[in-house]
Design a protein around this motif. Structure first.
Motif, PDB file in Angstrom:
ATOM      1  N   PRO A 109       0.846  -1.207   0.000  1.00 49.90           N
ATOM      2  CA  PRO A 109       0.000   0.000   0.000  1.00 49.90           C
ATOM      3  C   PRO A 109       0.877   1.252   0.000  1.00 49.90           C
ATOM      4  CG  PRO A 109      -0.868  -1.613   1.531  1.00 49.90           C
ATOM      5  CD  PRO A 109       0.447  -2.157   1.055  1.00 49.90           C
ATOM      6  N   GLY A 110       0.507   2.181  -0.859  1.00 47.02           N
ATOM      7  CA  GLY A 110       1.295   3.396  -1.020  1.00 47.02           C
ATOM      8  C   GLY A 110       2.373   3.291  -2.083  1.00 47.02           C
ATOM      9  N   GLY A 111       2.580   2.098  -2.600  1.00 50.58           N
ATOM     10  CA  GLY A 111       3.612   1.874  -3.597  1.00 50.58           C
ATOM     11  C   GLY A 111       3.172   2.227  -5.010  1.00 50.58           C
ATOM     12  N   SER A 112       4.065   1.933  -5.956  1.00 46.79           N
ATOM     13  CA  SER A 112       3.824   2.279  -7.356  1.00 46.79           C
ATOM     14  C   SER A 112       4.142   1.098  -8.266  1.00 46.79           C
ATOM     15  CB  SER A 112       4.708   3.460  -7.764  1.00 46.79           C
ATOM     16  OG  SER A 112       4.424   4.599  -6.993  1.00 46.79           O
ATOM     17  N   LEU A 113       3.480   1.080  -9.393  1.00 46.41           N
ATOM     18  CA  LEU A 113       3.771   0.133 -10.463  1.00 46.41           C
ATOM     19  C   LEU A 113       3.511   0.833 -11.791  1.00 46.41           C
ATOM     20  CD1 LEU A 113       2.089  -3.209  -9.274  1.00 46.41           C
ATOM     21  CD2 LEU A 113       4.543  -2.826  -9.578  1.00 46.41           C
ATOM     22  N   ARG A 114       4.196   0.366 -12.833  1.00 50.67           N
ATOM     23  CA  ARG A 114       3.956   0.891 -14.176  1.00 50.67           C
ATOM     24  C   ARG A 114       3.589  -0.256 -15.095  1.00 50.67           C
ATOM     25  NH1 ARG A 114       7.905   3.358 -18.808  1.00 50.67           N
ATOM     26  NH2 ARG A 114       6.522   4.997 -19.586  1.00 50.67           N
ATOM     27  N   LEU A 115       2.418  -0.179 -15.672  1.00 50.21           N
ATOM     28  CA  LEU A 115       1.958  -1.192 -16.609  1.00 50.21           C
ATOM     29  C   LEU A 115       2.222  -0.740 -18.040  1.00 50.21           C
ATOM     30  CD1 LEU A 115      -1.501  -2.134 -15.057  1.00 50.21           C
ATOM     31  CD2 LEU A 115       0.793  -2.929 -14.416  1.00 50.21           C
TER      32      LEU A 115
ATOM     33  N   LEU B 126       0.362   2.708 -18.060  1.00 53.75           N
ATOM     34  CA  LEU B 126      -0.408   3.142 -16.904  1.00 53.75           C
ATOM     35  C   LEU B 126       0.540   3.237 -15.720  1.00 53.75           C
ATOM     36  CD1 LEU B 126      -3.204   3.885 -15.759  1.00 53.75           C
ATOM     37  CD2 LEU B 126      -3.418   1.494 -15.029  1.00 53.75           C
ATOM     38  N   GLN B 127       0.790   4.445 -15.277  1.00 58.75           N
ATOM     39  CA  GLN B 127       1.590   4.671 -14.080  1.00 58.75           C
ATOM     40  C   GLN B 127       0.653   4.727 -12.885  1.00 58.75           C
ATOM     41  OE1 GLN B 127       5.087   5.051 -13.675  1.00 58.75           O
ATOM     42  NE2 GLN B 127       4.479   4.853 -11.520  1.00 58.75           N
ATOM     43  N   MET B 128       0.868   3.827 -11.953  1.00 53.98           N
ATOM     44  CA  MET B 128      -0.007   3.728 -10.786  1.00 53.98           C
ATOM     45  C   MET B 128       0.787   4.099  -9.537  1.00 53.98           C
ATOM     46  SD  MET B 128      -2.059   0.215 -11.660  1.00 53.98           S
ATOM     47  CE  MET B 128      -0.634  -0.795 -11.375  1.00 53.98           C
ATOM     48  N   SER B 129       0.259   5.023  -8.779  1.00 51.40           N
ATOM     49  CA  SER B 129       0.914   5.462  -7.539  1.00 51.40           C
ATOM     50  C   SER B 129      -0.106   5.426  -6.406  1.00 51.40           C
ATOM     51  CB  SER B 129       1.463   6.877  -7.717  1.00 51.40           C
ATOM     52  OG  SER B 129       2.356   6.952  -8.796  1.00 51.40           O
ATOM     53  N   SER B 130       0.399   5.564  -5.199  1.00 52.78           N
ATOM     54  CA  SER B 130      -0.467   5.551  -4.007  1.00 52.78           C
ATOM     55  C   SER B 130      -1.426   4.367  -4.049  1.00 52.78           C
ATOM     56  CB  SER B 130      -1.247   6.872  -3.905  1.00 52.78           C
ATOM     57  OG  SER B 130      -0.359   7.968  -3.842  1.00 52.78           O
ATOM     58  N   LEU B 131      -0.878   3.212  -4.355  1.00 52.32           N
ATOM     59  CA  LEU B 131      -1.710   2.020  -4.517  1.00 52.32           C
ATOM     60  C   LEU B 131      -2.398   1.634  -3.211  1.00 52.32           C
ATOM     61  CD1 LEU B 131       0.637   0.014  -6.869  1.00 52.32           C
ATOM     62  CD2 LEU B 131      -1.720   0.657  -7.375  1.00 52.32           C
ATOM     63  N   LYS B 132      -3.598   1.095  -3.369  1.00 54.08           N
ATOM     64  CA  LYS B 132      -4.419   0.659  -2.248  1.00 54.08           C
ATOM     65  C   LYS B 132      -4.752  -0.826  -2.416  1.00 54.08           C
ATOM     66  CE  LYS B 132      -6.748   5.163  -2.269  1.00 54.08           C
ATOM     67  NZ  LYS B 132      -8.063   5.850  -2.373  1.00 54.08           N
ATOM     68  N   PRO B 133      -5.056  -1.509  -1.331  1.00 57.40           N
ATOM     69  CA  PRO B 133      -5.445  -2.921  -1.463  1.00 57.40           C
ATOM     70  C   PRO B 133      -6.613  -3.124  -2.429  1.00 57.40           C
ATOM     71  CG  PRO B 133      -4.969  -2.420   0.819  1.00 57.40           C
ATOM     72  CD  PRO B 133      -4.922  -1.109   0.075  1.00 57.40           C
ATOM     73  N   GLU B 134      -7.504  -2.167  -2.502  1.00 58.06           N
ATOM     74  CA  GLU B 134      -8.648  -2.291  -3.406  1.00 58.06           C
ATOM     75  C   GLU B 134      -8.284  -2.118  -4.870  1.00 58.06           C
ATOM     76  OE1 GLU B 134      -8.395  -0.302  -0.687  1.00 58.06           O
ATOM     77  OE2 GLU B 134      -9.447   1.615  -1.015  1.00 58.06           O
ATOM     78  N   ASP B 135      -7.032  -1.795  -5.160  1.00 59.55           N
ATOM     79  CA  ASP B 135      -6.555  -1.756  -6.543  1.00 59.55           C
ATOM     80  C   ASP B 135      -6.165  -3.149  -7.034  1.00 59.55           C
ATOM     81  OD1 ASP B 135      -4.898   1.330  -5.793  1.00 59.55           O
ATOM     82  OD2 ASP B 135      -6.778   1.060  -6.894  1.00 59.55           O
ATOM     83  N   THR B 136      -6.186  -4.124  -6.154  1.00 62.37           N
ATOM     84  CA  THR B 136      -5.862  -5.496  -6.548  1.00 62.37           C
ATOM     85  C   THR B 136      -6.865  -5.988  -7.580  1.00 62.37           C
ATOM     86  OG1 THR B 136      -4.839  -6.025  -4.413  1.00 62.37           O
ATOM     87  CG2 THR B 136      -5.683  -7.875  -5.715  1.00 62.37           C
ATOM     88  N   ALA B 137      -6.346  -6.376  -8.751  1.00 60.74           N
ATOM     89  CA  ALA B 137      -7.212  -6.778  -9.858  1.00 60.74           C
ATOM     90  C   ALA B 137      -6.359  -7.246 -11.023  1.00 60.74           C
ATOM     91  CB  ALA B 137      -8.088  -5.610 -10.302  1.00 60.74           C
ATOM     92  N   LEU B 138      -7.033  -7.767 -12.024  1.00 62.52           N
ATOM     93  CA  LEU B 138      -6.406  -8.078 -13.306  1.00 62.52           C
ATOM     94  C   LEU B 138      -6.629  -6.866 -14.211  1.00 62.52           C
ATOM     95  CD1 LEU B 138      -4.912 -10.385 -14.756  1.00 62.52           C
ATOM     96  CD2 LEU B 138      -7.141 -11.224 -15.521  1.00 62.52           C
ATOM     97  N   TYR B 139      -5.547  -6.311 -14.734  1.00 65.52           N
ATOM     98  CA  TYR B 139      -5.606  -5.075 -15.504  1.00 65.52           C
ATOM     99  C   TYR B 139      -5.477  -5.365 -16.995  1.00 65.52           C
ATOM    100  CZ  TYR B 139      -5.368  -2.203 -11.316  1.00 65.52           C
ATOM    101  OH  TYR B 139      -5.653  -1.596 -10.128  1.00 65.52           O
ATOM    102  N   TYR B 140      -6.345  -4.702 -17.771  1.00 69.36           N
ATOM    103  CA  TYR B 140      -6.386  -4.871 -19.216  1.00 69.36           C
ATOM    104  C   TYR B 140      -6.263  -3.535 -19.929  1.00 69.36           C
ATOM    105  CZ  TYR B 140      -8.660  -9.360 -18.117  1.00 69.36           C
ATOM    106  OH  TYR B 140      -8.971 -10.602 -17.623  1.00 69.36           O
ATOM    107  N   CYS B 141      -5.647  -3.541 -21.085  1.00 74.40           N
ATOM    108  CA  CYS B 141      -5.742  -2.388 -21.966  1.00 74.40           C
ATOM    109  C   CYS B 141      -6.756  -2.718 -23.047  1.00 74.40           C
ATOM    110  CB  CYS B 141      -4.387  -2.017 -22.565  1.00 74.40           C
ATOM    111  SG  CYS B 141      -3.686  -3.240 -23.680  1.00 74.40           S
ATOM    112  N   ALA B 142      -7.319  -1.684 -23.636  1.00 74.05           N
ATOM    113  CA  ALA B 142      -8.393  -1.882 -24.606  1.00 74.05           C
ATOM    114  C   ALA B 142      -8.562  -0.643 -25.451  1.00 74.05           C
ATOM    115  CB  ALA B 142      -9.697  -2.171 -23.861  1.00 74.05           C
ATOM    116  N   LYS B 143      -9.232  -0.816 -26.583  1.00 72.92           N
ATOM    117  CA  LYS B 143      -9.674   0.343 -27.337  1.00 72.92           C
ATOM    118  C   LYS B 143     -10.766   1.026 -26.508  1.00 72.92           C
ATOM    119  CE  LYS B 143      -9.012  -1.926 -31.816  1.00 72.92           C
ATOM    120  NZ  LYS B 143      -9.719  -2.420 -33.026  1.00 72.92           N
TER     121      LYS B 143
END
Length: 119
Positions: free
Chosen positions: A14-20, A81-98
């Motif tokens: 929590p509070g961390g970052s990831l870049r997809l 997708l740059q993700m910061s201030s991550l929360k437990p509720e951000d836990t998911a499978l992430y997709y890109c799409a049109k």
């Protein structure tokens, strides 16, 4: 055919970052608005953010506004997708799409990349 390959997911505190990243092929990437969406366990697909075909405008869902940043590199057919201030509720499978994601055909979705936020 359309191919979208997401990468960059993993574990974060929590509070961390990831870049997809999302590598796109099989269509003229620079001509399409793109989006990121996610699906948490037991929940439906949630649209998170979108970006205009030329990158000049971006749009965010309230749940991620101010924490996530969508961007694109049309020269390399890649969405980010740059993700910061991550929360437990951000836990998911992430997709890109049109964008809009309603235009996506069933066979066009990628495998997604898993993001898990936990201490």
């Amino acid at each position: 055919q359309v191919q979208l390959v997401e990468s960059g997911g993993g574990f974060a505190q929590p509070g961390g970052s990831l870049r997809l990243s999302c590598a796109a092929s099989g269509f003229t990437f620079r001509n399409y608005a793109m989006a990121w969406a996610r699906q948490a366990p037991g929940k439906g697909l949630e649209w998170l953010c979108g970006i205009r075909y030329d990158g000049r405008d971006t749009y965010y869902a309230a749940s991620v506004k101010g924490r996530f940043t969508i961007s694109r590199d049309n020269a390399n057919n890649t969405l980010y997708l740059q993700m910061s201030s991550l929360k437990p509720e951000d836990t998911a499978l992430y997709y890109c799409a049109k964008d809009p994601i309603s235009t996506m055909r069933e066979g066009e979705w990628g495998q997604g990349t898993q993001v898990t936020v936990s201490s």
